[in-house]
Scaffold this motif. Structure first.
Motif, short mmCIF file in Angstrom:
data_model
loop_
_atom_site.label_atom_id
_atom_site.label_comp_id
_atom_site.label_asym_id
_atom_site.label_seq_id
_atom_site.Cartn_x
_atom_site.Cartn_y
_atom_site.Cartn_z
N MET A 41 1.03 -1.26 0.09
CA MET A 41 0.05 -0.01 0.12
C MET A 41 0.84 1.22 0.01
SD MET A 41 -3.04 1.01 2.58
CE MET A 41 -1.77 1.61 4.10
N ARG A 42 0.42 2.32 -0.76
CA ARG A 42 1.18 3.60 -0.87
C ARG A 42 1.30 4.26 0.39
NH1 ARG A 42 0.46 9.02 -2.57
NH2 ARG A 42 -1.62 8.51 -3.10
N LYS A 43 2.46 4.58 0.76
CA LYS A 43 2.41 5.76 2.04
C LYS A 43 1.58 6.74 1.80
CE LYS A 43 6.94 4.13 3.76
NZ LYS A 43 8.24 4.65 4.14
N LYS A 44 1.08 7.29 2.86
CA LYS A 44 0.34 8.73 3.01
C LYS A 44 1.40 9.71 2.83
CE LYS A 44 -3.73 7.58 5.47
NZ LYS A 44 -4.76 7.92 6.49
N ASN A 45 0.99 10.90 1.96
CA ASN A 45 1.59 12.28 1.96
C ASN A 45 0.43 13.20 2.50
OD1 ASN A 45 3.67 11.15 0.49
ND2 ASN A 45 2.47 11.15 -1.52
N ILE A 46 0.95 13.96 3.62
CA ILE A 46 0.09 14.89 4.05
C ILE A 46 0.55 16.30 4.23
CG2 ILE A 46 -0.60 13.09 5.89
CD1 ILE A 46 0.98 14.47 7.90
N VAL A 47 -0.45 17.28 4.34
CA VAL A 47 -0.01 18.62 4.59
C VAL A 47 -0.37 18.89 6.02
CG1 VAL A 47 -0.46 21.06 3.96
CG2 VAL A 47 -0.56 19.20 2.21
N VAL A 48 0.27 19.61 7.09
CA VAL A 48 0.04 20.21 8.14
C VAL A 48 0.02 21.58 8.06
CG1 VAL A 48 0.95 20.22 10.54
CG2 VAL A 48 1.14 18.13 9.50
N VAL A 49 -1.20 22.20 8.50
CA VAL A 49 -1.52 23.48 8.55
C VAL A 49 -2.10 24.12 9.78
CG1 VAL A 49 -3.67 23.42 7.30
CG2 VAL A 49 -2.48 25.35 7.02
N GLY A 50 -1.70 25.21 10.06
CA GLY A 50 -2.32 25.99 11.26
C GLY A 50 -3.77 26.58 10.90
N PHE A 51 -4.63 26.32 11.79
CA PHE A 51 -6.06 26.53 11.66
C PHE A 51 -6.33 27.95 12.19
CE2 PHE A 51 -8.86 22.62 11.03
CZ PHE A 51 -8.27 22.28 9.68
N GLN A 52 -5.40 28.56 12.87
CA GLN A 52 -5.72 30.12 13.39
C GLN A 52 -4.90 30.95 12.84
OE1 GLN A 52 -5.54 27.88 17.22
NE2 GLN A 52 -7.61 28.30 17.77
N TRP A 53 -4.40 31.87 13.81
CA TRP A 53 -3.27 32.78 13.38
C TRP A 53 -1.86 32.53 13.41
CZ3 TRP A 53 -8.00 34.90 15.58
CH2 TRP A 53 -8.78 35.56 14.62
N GLY A 54 -1.52 31.17 13.59
CA GLY A 54 -0.15 30.79 13.79
C GLY A 54 -0.03 30.37 15.30
N ASP A 55 1.17 29.92 15.64
CA ASP A 55 1.46 29.60 16.95
C ASP A 55 0.48 28.46 17.66
OD1 ASP A 55 3.21 31.76 17.04
OD2 ASP A 55 1.44 32.95 17.22
N GLU A 56 0.01 27.41 16.73
CA GLU A 56 -0.79 26.60 17.19
C GLU A 56 -0.14 25.43 17.84
OE1 GLU A 56 -2.75 28.39 13.61
OE2 GLU A 56 -0.90 27.54 13.96
N GLY A 57 1.33 25.50 17.66
CA GLY A 57 1.90 24.16 18.23
C GLY A 57 2.54 23.33 17.16
N LYS A 58 2.45 23.82 15.81
CA LYS A 58 2.74 22.98 14.87
C LYS A 58 4.18 22.22 14.99
CE LYS A 58 2.29 26.14 11.70
NZ LYS A 58 1.78 27.16 12.64
N GLY A 59 5.25 23.10 15.74
CA GLY A 59 6.52 22.41 15.79
C GLY A 59 6.41 21.11 16.39
N LYS A 60 5.84 21.10 17.58
CA LYS A 60 5.63 19.71 18.26
C LYS A 60 4.94 18.85 17.42
CE LYS A 60 3.32 17.45 22.07
NZ LYS A 60 2.72 17.56 23.25
N ILE A 61 4.06 19.21 16.64
CA ILE A 61 3.20 18.08 15.87
C ILE A 61 3.85 17.47 14.71
CG2 ILE A 61 1.05 17.70 14.91
CD1 ILE A 61 0.87 18.01 17.91
N VAL A 62 4.71 18.60 14.09
CA VAL A 62 5.46 18.09 13.08
C VAL A 62 6.67 17.12 13.41
CG1 VAL A 62 7.07 18.95 11.43
CG2 VAL A 62 4.83 19.99 11.42
N ASP A 63 7.11 17.54 14.75
CA ASP A 63 8.13 16.66 15.20
C ASP A 63 7.67 15.47 15.53
OD1 ASP A 63 10.72 16.17 16.45
OD2 ASP A 63 9.74 16.34 18.43
#
Length: 430
Positions: A1-23
């Motif tokens: 099965m092909r691996k998933k490719n994803i986009v991670v995006v902030g839903f507000q005005w930034g500073d949502e904690g994307k760094g931790k989640i991407v890590d």
């Protein structure tokens, strides 16, 4: 099965904690690529005693053997980038053959920073609230076909010609309108040729590189810098950033076709924050806002500026869901709300006697809207070490389920603290 490719995006005005989640998610991705923005935003990652702020390099670099890329949509300050890479080397992070830059990325020049700061001063009370790091003027030069790309840093004559052309207009502004010192191309050329020499080993064509890796069976996670409502088209204009932050721009920002993306994951805090100027319907200016700010340590990771804090806004998230084509959601900083007796969720805005379920279309209407709230009971106790959704306090579970119901988006992950381990996974994204 092909691996998933994803986009991670902030839903507000930034500073949502994307760094931790991407890590966190990087362990299941082969490539982590950033598609827009510059060093005007920071991602903070905490692991044990180590706390790092990434301004340019994707935070996935901390995951051994993962490939990290700055795509063509990113604007780069070479001095900042080299400082960041040196910091990574000093703490023992191997970046050789793991970190790359698109040769099409644009370069932030000293005159971009000076122009950024001088314009803000000229605006006075009408200032946008930029970080003064030259991001906007760099994107302006890109669109005006005056930009300097990474690939230009290796040809003295070409680089000099491009700098001189860009400065024709800017020096006039500096001297005659902004009251600033002018720039001489001779004072810049050697430094930027030197920067080119230092970053040459990292250069790739991000489009051909990534597409080849996908053909080889690897997968990718694309990340942006700011949140949805700082998007220059779809955000709360004019208080926005200078690029497109939504998931659609992730594709052009690295050179990838839309058929390659499987999931779009939106990151949102359990409340709402905003840095700088601009509209903020659910902002709390009293005691509750200060309590959330202090407990959540809501200060800019790069600028140190205090963030404005407010209640969770369903209208924002529903619009972000639509704009990004989101398939799932991550809620961060749920632990910050522990101890509040009552918690509000904004379910709509009252405007001219009627309730609307979207952001106003006119700038003038932002000043007229009144948030409509649904009150939820709060909860007590420390939740940072809880590992299972069912072990959370009952009222915190009800809060999450109500957000799912009102937004129509499943919650995949809940973050209950800074550490990687302080995370509750409800559904595996990959």
């Amino acid at each position: 099965m092909r691996k998933k490719n994803i986009v991670v995006v902030g839903f507000q005005w930034g500073d949502e904690g994307k760094g931790k989640i991407v890590d966190l998610l990087a362990k299941d991705a082969d490539i982590v690529a950033r598609y827009q923005g510059g060093n005007n935003a920071g991602h903070t990652v905490v692991s044990g005693d180590l706390s790092l702020v990434f301004r340019l390099v994707p935070s996935g670099i901390l995951n051994d053997k993962k490939i990290c890329i700055l795509g063509n949509g990113v604007v780069i300050d070479p001095m900042v980038l080299l400082e960041e890479l040196n910091t990574l080397r000093e703490i023992g992070i191997n970046i050789k053959d793991r970190f790359f830059i698109s040769y099409k990325s644009h370069i932030i020049m000293p005159y971009h920073k000076r122009l950024d700061i001088a314009r803000e001063r000229l605006r006075g009370a009408g200032m946008i609230g930029t970080t003064g790091r030259g991001i906007g003027p760099t994107y302006e030069d890109k669109v005006a076909r005056l930009g300097i790309r990474v690939a230009d840093l290796f040809d003295r004559d070409l680089l000099y010609e491009k700098i001189a052309l860009s400065l024709k207009e800017k020096n006039y502004l500096f001297k005659n309108i902004l009251g600033e010192e002018v720039f001489n191309p001779d004072d810049l050329i050697e430094k930027y040729l030197e920067y080119g020499t230092k970053i040459k080993e990292f250069l790739i064509d991000s489009s051909s590189y990534i597409n080849k890796k996908l053909e080889d069976g690897l997968n990718i996670m694309l990340e942006g810098a700011q949140g949805t409502f700082l998007d220059v088209d779809h955000g709360t204009y004019p208080y926005v950033t200078s690029s497109n932050t939504v998931a659609g721009s992730a594709l052009s920002g690295v050179g990838l076709g839309p058929t390659k993306i499987d999931e779009v994951i939106g990151i949102t805090k359990a409340y709402t924050t905003r840095v700088g100027e601009g509209y903020f319907p659910t902002e709390l200016k009293g005691k509750a806002g200060s309590l959330i700010r202090d407990k959540g340590e809501e200060f800019g990771s790069v600028t140190g500026r205090p963030r404005r804090c407010g209640w969770f806004d369903i209208n924002l998230i529903k619009e972000a869901k639509r704009l990004n084509g989101a398939t799932g959601m991550v809620i961060t900083k749920l632990d910050v709300l522990s101890g509040l007796e009552k918690i509000n969720i904004c379910t709509g805005y009252m405007l001219n006697g009627s309730v609307i379920d979207h952001l106003p279309y006119s700038v003038a209407d932002y000043k007229k809207i009144i948030p409509v709230y649904k009150e939820m009971p709060g909860w007590e106790g420390e939740i940072s070490n809880i590992k299972s959704f069912n072990d959370l306090p009952v009222n915190s579970r009800k809060y999450i389920l109500k957000i799912e119901e009102l937004t129509g988006l499943p919650v995949n992950i809940i973050s209950v603290g800074k550490e990687r381990t302080q995370t509750i996974t409800l559904k595996s994204i990959f």
